[in-house]
Design an enzyme around this catalytic site. Structure first.
Site, PDB file in Angstrom:
ATOM      1  N   TYR A  42       0.813  -1.227   0.000  1.00  0.00           N
ATOM      2  CA  TYR A  42       0.000   0.000   0.000  1.00  0.00           C
ATOM      3  C   TYR A  42       0.846   1.276   0.000  1.00  0.00           C
ATOM      4  O   TYR A  42       0.615   2.174  -0.814  1.00  0.00           O
ATOM      5  CB  TYR A  42      -0.890  -0.040   1.241  1.00  0.00           C
ATOM      6  CG  TYR A  42      -1.776   1.161   1.485  1.00  0.00           C
ATOM      7  CD1 TYR A  42      -2.954   1.346   0.767  1.00  0.00           C
ATOM      8  CD2 TYR A  42      -1.459   2.093   2.478  1.00  0.00           C
ATOM      9  CE1 TYR A  42      -3.789   2.435   1.032  1.00  0.00           C
ATOM     10  CE2 TYR A  42      -2.285   3.169   2.745  1.00  0.00           C
ATOM     11  CZ  TYR A  42      -3.455   3.342   2.026  1.00  0.00           C
ATOM     12  OH  TYR A  42      -4.275   4.420   2.291  1.00  0.00           O
ATOM     13  N   LYS A  85       0.896   4.709  -2.441  1.00  0.00           N
ATOM     14  CA  LYS A  85       0.575   6.051  -1.957  1.00  0.00           C
ATOM     15  C   LYS A  85       1.754   6.999  -2.136  1.00  0.00           C
ATOM     16  O   LYS A  85       1.576   8.199  -2.319  1.00  0.00           O
ATOM     17  CB  LYS A  85       0.133   5.979  -0.487  1.00  0.00           C
ATOM     18  CG  LYS A  85      -1.221   5.283  -0.291  1.00  0.00           C
ATOM     19  CD  LYS A  85      -2.331   6.025  -1.037  1.00  0.00           C
ATOM     20  CE  LYS A  85      -3.723   5.561  -0.661  1.00  0.00           C
ATOM     21  NZ  LYS A  85      -4.770   6.262  -1.430  1.00  0.00           N
TER      22      LYS A  85
HETATM   23  N1  LIG Z   1      -9.441   5.045   6.193  1.00  0.00           N
HETATM   24  C1  LIG Z   1      -8.182   5.329   6.459  1.00  0.00           C
HETATM   25  O1  LIG Z   1      -7.706   5.090   7.563  1.00  0.00           O
HETATM   26  C2  LIG Z   1      -7.320   5.986   5.427  1.00  0.00           C
HETATM   27  C3  LIG Z   1      -7.663   6.032   4.092  1.00  0.00           C
HETATM   28  N2  LIG Z   1      -6.834   6.671   3.191  1.00  0.00           N
HETATM   29  C4  LIG Z   1      -7.208   6.768   1.788  1.00  0.00           C
HETATM   30  O2  LIG Z   1      -8.313   7.633   1.682  1.00  0.00           O
HETATM   31  C5  LIG Z   1      -9.160   7.231   0.617  1.00  0.00           C
HETATM   32  C6  LIG Z   1     -10.557   6.988   1.139  1.00  0.00           C
HETATM   33  O3  LIG Z   1     -10.508   5.997   2.112  1.00  0.00           O
HETATM   34  P1  LIG Z   1     -11.793   5.515   2.906  1.00  0.00           P
HETATM   35  O4  LIG Z   1     -12.758   6.620   2.971  1.00  0.00           O
HETATM   36  O5  LIG Z   1     -11.315   4.857   4.143  1.00  0.00           O
HETATM   37  O6  LIG Z   1     -12.305   4.361   1.922  1.00  0.00           O
HETATM   38  P2  LIG Z   1     -13.710   3.594   1.810  1.00  0.00           P
HETATM   39  O7  LIG Z   1     -13.361   2.168   1.595  1.00  0.00           O
HETATM   40  O8  LIG Z   1     -14.611   3.917   2.937  1.00  0.00           O
HETATM   41  O9  LIG Z   1     -14.274   4.195   0.453  1.00  0.00           O
HETATM   42  C7  LIG Z   1     -13.584   3.983  -0.738  1.00  0.00           C
HETATM   43  C8  LIG Z   1     -14.400   4.458  -1.891  1.00  0.00           C
HETATM   44  O10 LIG Z   1     -13.722   4.199  -3.120  1.00  0.00           O
HETATM   45  C9  LIG Z   1     -14.498   3.326  -3.945  1.00  0.00           C
HETATM   46  N3  LIG Z   1     -13.594   2.456  -4.678  1.00  0.00           N
HETATM   47  C10 LIG Z   1     -12.621   1.681  -4.154  1.00  0.00           C
HETATM   48  N4  LIG Z   1     -11.981   1.022  -5.117  1.00  0.00           N
HETATM   49  C11 LIG Z   1     -12.566   1.370  -6.282  1.00  0.00           C
HETATM   50  C12 LIG Z   1     -12.364   1.001  -7.637  1.00  0.00           C
HETATM   51  N5  LIG Z   1     -11.419   0.128  -7.983  1.00  0.00           N
HETATM   52  N6  LIG Z   1     -13.135   1.580  -8.572  1.00  0.00           N
HETATM   53  C13 LIG Z   1     -14.100   2.450  -8.225  1.00  0.00           C
HETATM   54  N7  LIG Z   1     -14.319   2.842  -6.973  1.00  0.00           N
HETATM   55  C14 LIG Z   1     -13.578   2.300  -6.009  1.00  0.00           C
HETATM   56  C15 LIG Z   1     -15.408   2.594  -2.959  1.00  0.00           C
HETATM   57  O11 LIG Z   1     -16.579   2.079  -3.513  1.00  0.00           O
HETATM   58  P3  LIG Z   1     -16.689   0.579  -4.119  1.00  0.00           P
HETATM   59  O12 LIG Z   1     -15.859  -0.302  -3.237  1.00  0.00           O
HETATM   60  O13 LIG Z   1     -18.138   0.262  -4.103  1.00  0.00           O
HETATM   61  O14 LIG Z   1     -16.137   0.674  -5.494  1.00  0.00           O
HETATM   62  C16 LIG Z   1     -15.734   3.744  -2.008  1.00  0.00           C
HETATM   63  O15 LIG Z   1     -16.659   4.623  -2.589  1.00  0.00           O
HETATM   64  C17 LIG Z   1      -8.511   5.988   0.012  1.00  0.00           C
HETATM   65  O16 LIG Z   1      -7.734   6.381  -1.089  1.00  0.00           O
HETATM   66  C18 LIG Z   1      -7.628   5.473   1.148  1.00  0.00           C
HETATM   67  O17 LIG Z   1      -6.532   4.743   0.676  1.00  0.00           O
HETATM   68  C19 LIG Z   1      -5.689   7.276   3.575  1.00  0.00           C
HETATM   69  C20 LIG Z   1      -5.319   7.270   4.879  1.00  0.00           C
HETATM   70  C21 LIG Z   1      -6.081   6.615   5.902  1.00  0.00           C
HETATM   71  C1  LIG Z   2       9.700   4.483  11.217  1.00  0.00           C
HETATM   72  C2  LIG Z   2       9.024   5.421  12.142  1.00  0.00           C
HETATM   73  C3  LIG Z   2       7.569   5.195  12.193  1.00  0.00           C
HETATM   74  C4  LIG Z   2       6.901   6.039  13.216  1.00  0.00           C
HETATM   75  C5  LIG Z   2       5.440   5.840  13.122  1.00  0.00           C
HETATM   76  C6  LIG Z   2       4.665   6.721  14.029  1.00  0.00           C
HETATM   77  C7  LIG Z   2       3.451   7.315  13.400  1.00  0.00           C
HETATM   78  C8  LIG Z   2       2.178   6.583  13.595  1.00  0.00           C
HETATM   79  C9  LIG Z   2       1.006   7.245  12.937  1.00  0.00           C
HETATM   80  C10 LIG Z   2       0.683   6.640  11.644  1.00  0.00           C
HETATM   81  C11 LIG Z   2      -0.664   6.940  11.116  1.00  0.00           C
HETATM   82  C12 LIG Z   2      -0.865   6.207   9.845  1.00  0.00           C
HETATM   83  C13 LIG Z   2      -2.180   6.371   9.254  1.00  0.00           C
HETATM   84  C14 LIG Z   2      -2.236   5.677   7.945  1.00  0.00           C
HETATM   85  C15 LIG Z   2      -3.582   5.169   7.631  1.00  0.00           C
HETATM   86  C16 LIG Z   2      -3.698   4.459   6.349  1.00  0.00           C
HETATM   87  O1  LIG Z   2      -3.403   4.935   5.294  1.00  0.00           O
HETATM   88  C17 LIG Z   2      -4.183   3.087   6.481  1.00  0.00           C
HETATM   89  N1  LIG Z   2      -5.207   3.029   7.467  1.00  0.00           N
HETATM   90  C18 LIG Z   2      -4.631   2.528   5.174  1.00  0.00           C
HETATM   91  O2  LIG Z   2      -5.886   2.937   4.817  1.00  0.00           O
END
Ligand SMILES: NC(=O)C1=CN([C@@H]2O[C@H](COP(=O)(O)OP(=O)(O)OC[C@H]3O[C@@H](n4cnc5c(N)ncnc54)[C@H](OP(=O)(O)O)[C@@H]3O)[C@@H](O)[C@H]2O)C=CC1
Ligand SMILES: CCCCCCCCCCCCCCCC(=O)[C@@H](N)CO
Length: 311
Positions: free
Chosen positions: A167, A171
């Site tokens: 992942y 990203k």
């Molecule tokens: N939640 C977290 O902790 C974190 C999330 N992110 C990123 O933020 C973004 C949103 O995350 P989050 O809100 O948790 O995700 P969700 O899983 O809640 O929502 C994802 C959305 O994207 C759609 N989607 C996923 N894959 C596809 C595909 N191949 N084609 C079309 N639509 C797609 C899903 O619908 P469907 O599956 O029906 O297609 C849904 O609408 C993502 O890019 C994620 O990687 C970043 C950091 C932390």
């Molecule tokens: C080598 C030193 C490392 C130190 C780490 C300390 C920081 C911790 C906070 C990390 C928060 C990450 C959120 C990512 C969420 C995300 O993208 C996933 N949930 C996928 O969706």
């Protein structure tokens, strides 16, 4: 600029891939509240239908066009088809803004990942947004229309740790794409942004917890995360302030300031102060983090044995 007006989505067409859930849905609702025409795309029809009903509740005026379409976004052809469908309700004009939120993660130990896990990591972390950016920029340039593109990375777009081998590279690649487009799209007057959210308790989060190693959960315990509403507001505010890299809380902001690359910073002076603070904060994080991993060695061996990894 001091006197420049902030970007206002009122009356504009905002396209949100991944708008049926989590961050994308919160952002879609926020854009509806700001008076925008909002189109969302995702695969699953059920969540699209529910999302559209919810968005209707926030409608500011009857003229707002709110639409949902079911498409996968993992290839150039699919992303192009989705974009065309979305623009049909707008005389075929390119969207004024594209906020690519779609994405998913499947955290696991690297040694347990298959070829499919690793390639899917790039599909659902990188290509799912990259193809949309590609289709949208081409359409904007062909039509000689300006616009905004925002991608959604993660804290893991700056740093990484155990569990995210499929992942984090995706990203981090999105960051490379956003930084490239931030430069290249100046040729066309298209603004490019990228948001780095921390943990958000979404459907996607529930899904990733099913495979996430305990040690990864333990490392993340210090991240309080953001609600999707807070994250959507942070993303929107960063876009309004024309920030190339957007963060919503102090941990990721610290990593932004010490991993800054060459895009414009958010504040010439404060970014440097945060960078200086990272000189102390990051080694403390790392000491704690490395300690956790070393303490986990024996139980990890036990885990691999129990999974039959050695046989
Ligand atoms: N939640 C977290 O902790 C974190 C999330 N992110 C990123 O933020 C973004 C949103 O995350 P989050 O809100 O948790 O995700 P969700 O899983 O809640 O929502 C994802 C959305 O994207 C759609 N989607 C996923 N894959 C596809 C595909 N191949 N084609 C079309 N639509 C797609 C899903 O619908 P469907 O599956 O029906 O297609 C849904 O609408 C993502 O890019 C994620 O990687 C970043 C950091 C932390
Ligand atoms: C080598 C030193 C490392 C130190 C780490 C300390 C920081 C911790 C906070 C990390 C928060 C990450 C959120 C990512 C969420 C995300 O993208 C996933 N949930 C996928 O969706």
């Amino acid at each position: 600029m001091f006197f420049s007006k902030k970007w206002n989505p009122d009356g504009l067409h905002v396209y949100i891939p991944g708008g049926s859930s989590g961050l994308g849905l919160a952002l879609a609702i926020l854009m509806v509240q700001k008076g925008a025409h909002v189109s969302i795309v995702a695969r699953g029809q059920d969540r699209l239908d529910k999302a559209l009903v919810e968005m209707q509740n926030y409608r500011q005026n009857p003229a707002q066009k709110l639409n949902a379409y079911s498409f996968g976004l993992n290839s150039a052809a699919e992303a192009s088809k989705a974009l065309e469908a979305v623009c049909e309700a707008h005389e075929g004009h390119s969207p004024d803004a594209v906020f690519a939120c779609a994405g998913a993660s499947k955290p696991m130990f690297f040694v347990e990942m298959t070829e499919e896990d690793l390639t899917q990591g790039m599909d659902s972390g990188y290509w799912v947004q990259a193809w949309t950016a590609w289709a949208a920029v081409r359409m904007m340039v062909r039509q000689q229309r300006k616009g905004k593109i925002a991608l959604v990375s993660s804290t893991l777009g700056y740093i990484s740790y155990t569990g995210y081998a499929s992942y984090s590279p995706a990203k981090q690649a999105l960051r490379g794409l956003a930084d490239t487009l931030h430069s290249e799209c100046m040729l066309y007057g298209i603004d490019v942004h990228i948001f780095f959210p921390p943990t958000m308790k979404t459907d996607g989060y529930i899904e990733e917890m099913k495979t996430k190693p305990d040690i990864t959960t333990e490392i993340e315990a210090k991240d309080e995360g953001l609600t999707t509403e807070q994250a959507a507001l942070a993303m929107f505010t960063g876009i309004q302030n024309n920030q190339a890299h957007i963060t919503g809380e102090w941990i990721t902001n610290t990593f932004r300031c010490c991993t800054r690359g060459a895009v414009p910073g958010n504040n010439w002076f404060i970014d440097k102060l945060i960078d200086i603070s990272s000189w102390v904060i990051v080694p403390i994080f790392r000491m704690e983090h490395d300690g956790m991993l070393k303490r986990h060695r024996a139980s990890h061996q036990e885990y691999l044995r129990s999974k039959g990894f050695f046989s």
